[in-house]
Write an enzyme that holds these catalytic residues in place. Structure first.
Site, PDB file in Angstrom:
ATOM      1  CE  LYS A  80      -0.545   2.497  -3.000  1.00 44.77           C
ATOM      2  NZ  LYS A  80      -0.368   2.745  -1.565  1.00 44.77           N
ATOM      3  NE  ARG A  82       6.164   1.216  -1.359  1.00 48.26           N
ATOM      4  CZ  ARG A  82       5.456   0.545  -2.266  1.00 48.26           C
ATOM      5  NH1 ARG A  82       4.489   1.127  -2.949  1.00 48.26           N
ATOM      6  NH2 ARG A  82       5.727  -0.721  -2.501  1.00 48.26           N
TER       7      ARG A  82
HETATM    8  C1  PT1 Z   1       2.306   2.369   0.823  1.00 49.06           C
HETATM    9  C2  PT1 Z   1       2.513   1.091   0.216  1.00 49.06           C
HETATM   10  C3  PT1 Z   1       3.523   0.277   0.788  1.00 49.06           C
HETATM   11  N1  PT1 Z   1       1.799   0.647  -0.853  1.00 49.06           N
HETATM   12  C4  PT1 Z   1       4.003   1.921   2.374  1.00 49.06           C
HETATM   13  N2  PT1 Z   1       4.254   0.705   1.855  1.00 49.06           N
HETATM   14  C5  PT1 Z   1       2.023  -0.594  -1.342  1.00 49.06           C
HETATM   15  N3  PT1 Z   1       4.718   2.349   3.439  1.00 49.06           N
HETATM   16  C6  PT1 Z   1       3.020  -1.389  -0.782  1.00 49.06           C
HETATM   17  C7  PT1 Z   1      -4.574   0.223  -5.257  1.00 49.06           C
HETATM   18  O1  PT1 Z   1      -5.534   0.764  -4.692  1.00 49.06           O
HETATM   19  O2  PT1 Z   1       1.391   3.198   0.366  1.00 49.06           O
HETATM   20  N4  PT1 Z   1       3.041   2.744   1.867  1.00 49.06           N
HETATM   21  N5  PT1 Z   1       3.752  -0.965   0.257  1.00 49.06           N
HETATM   22  C8  PT1 Z   1       1.197  -1.077  -2.502  1.00 49.06           C
HETATM   23  N6  PT1 Z   1      -0.143  -1.287  -2.080  1.00 49.06           N
HETATM   24  C9  PT1 Z   1      -1.256  -0.983  -2.857  1.00 49.06           C
HETATM   25  C10 PT1 Z   1      -2.439  -0.604  -2.258  1.00 49.06           C
HETATM   26  C11 PT1 Z   1      -1.151  -0.985  -4.237  1.00 49.06           C
HETATM   27  C12 PT1 Z   1      -3.524  -0.219  -3.030  1.00 49.06           C
HETATM   28  C13 PT1 Z   1      -2.229  -0.643  -5.019  1.00 49.06           C
HETATM   29  C14 PT1 Z   1      -3.420  -0.221  -4.412  1.00 49.06           C
HETATM   30  O3  PT1 Z   1      -4.489   0.083  -6.481  1.00 49.06           O
END
Ligand code: PT1
Length: 263
Positions: free
Chosen positions: A204, A238
């Site tokens: 992230k 995850r």
């Molecule tokens: C998470 C999650 C998810 N993250 C759960 N499901 C993502 N339960 C998708 C960035 O800042 O943490 N928990 N499903 C992916 N989402 C992101 C959010 C991907 C922020 C990248 C960023 O780069």
């Protein structure tokens, strides 16, 4: 929990696994590397991601879900906020519903209540399209805690047993760099709920921004974050990079076992 993105616009796999056979090979490898849950996502929720129609998301997620349940002995979670996808996924054998909107969309509480599957309730401020524009909290920990109380109550009132709930504070979902690290530092606060905790930090931008690394250069940062989250009580991590993360978590587990014996 190994991540399987089946979106053409996924933030770090860039649609590489859009093809069915590639996806199955990826799943096989994640299981061999030690994943016990595969999280299938048909709608990217990274900052600024595009909205997907019900039809497109169903067509991406359901066939691969069925194929995985046929071929492998692994738990499958479905990363969705859509009631149509939840219903179809539960009918097709999904083991967990993972909802970044914590069952707040119309009909989602009832869809999960009618089933027996566990559900992950994630905290997000705003919506993916705009959530990183200006995240704002008086107290980020207190607000997430209050959100968890409210959503657990909504689930229980809808007929979802408390024991079926998993909590996730939602790293990167409407949080600044400072807020994300504050959250990681204080994650153990959420042990008070006595429910499984899920943490998603893999690749992230909180890591990218801290380290000055592009998305494909964030493995060391992601592993460090995974170990720190697990050390504070996260039960499910995850990740994209299953093998490296499982190795790191085994080291943590070996050390933790000795701490229990000696203290
Ligand atoms: C998470 C999650 C998810 N993250 C759960 N499901 C993502 N339960 C998708 C960035 O800042 O943490 N928990 N499903 C992916 N989402 C992101 C959010 C991907 C922020 C990248 C960023 O780069």
């Amino acid at each position: 929990m190994g991540i399987l993105n089946v979106t053409p616009d996924s933030f770090s796999d860039g649609g590489k696994f859009a093809h069915f056979e590639h996806a199955l090979a990826q799943v096989e490898r994640m299981i061999a590397d030690g994943a016990t849950i595969i999280d299938i996502g048909g709608e990217s929720t990274r900052p600024g991601a595009l909205v997907v129609s019900d039809e497109d998301e169903l067509a991406r997620v359901i066939p691969i879900l069925k194929a995985i349940k046929q071929r492998f002995n692994v738990f499958v979670s479905i990363d969705t906020s859509k009631v149509s996808v939840m219903n179809a996924a539960i009918a097709a054998g999904a083991d967990i519903i993972n909802d970044v909107r914590a069952l707040q969309n119309e009909g989602c509480l009832a869809a999960v209540a009618q089933s027996n599957v566990p559900v992950c309730l994630m905290h997000m401020q705003g919506l993916p399209q705009t959530m990183q524009d200006s995240p704002s909290y008086d107290n980020v920990m207190a607000e997430i805690e209050a959100f968890f109380h409210q959503r657990i109550e909504a689930c229980v009132d809808a007929g979802i047993a408390r024991e079926r709930i998993i909590l996730d504070p939602g790293f990167g979902f409407g949080k600044t760099l400072e807020q994300n690290f504050h959250l990681l530092a204080n994650l153990s606060l959420f042990r008070q709920f006595d429910l499984p905790l899920l943490a998603g930090l893999s690749r992230k931008s909180m890591l990218g921004n801290l380290l000055g690394r592009d998305v494909e250069q964030r493995l060391a940062g992601s592993i460090s974050a995974a170990v720190l989250a697990a050390q504070q009580g996260a039960h499910i991590i995850r990740v994209h990079d299953v093998q490296a993360t499982v190795d790191a978590l085994k080291v943590l587990k070996a050390v933790t076992a000795h701490q229990k014996i000696t203290d």
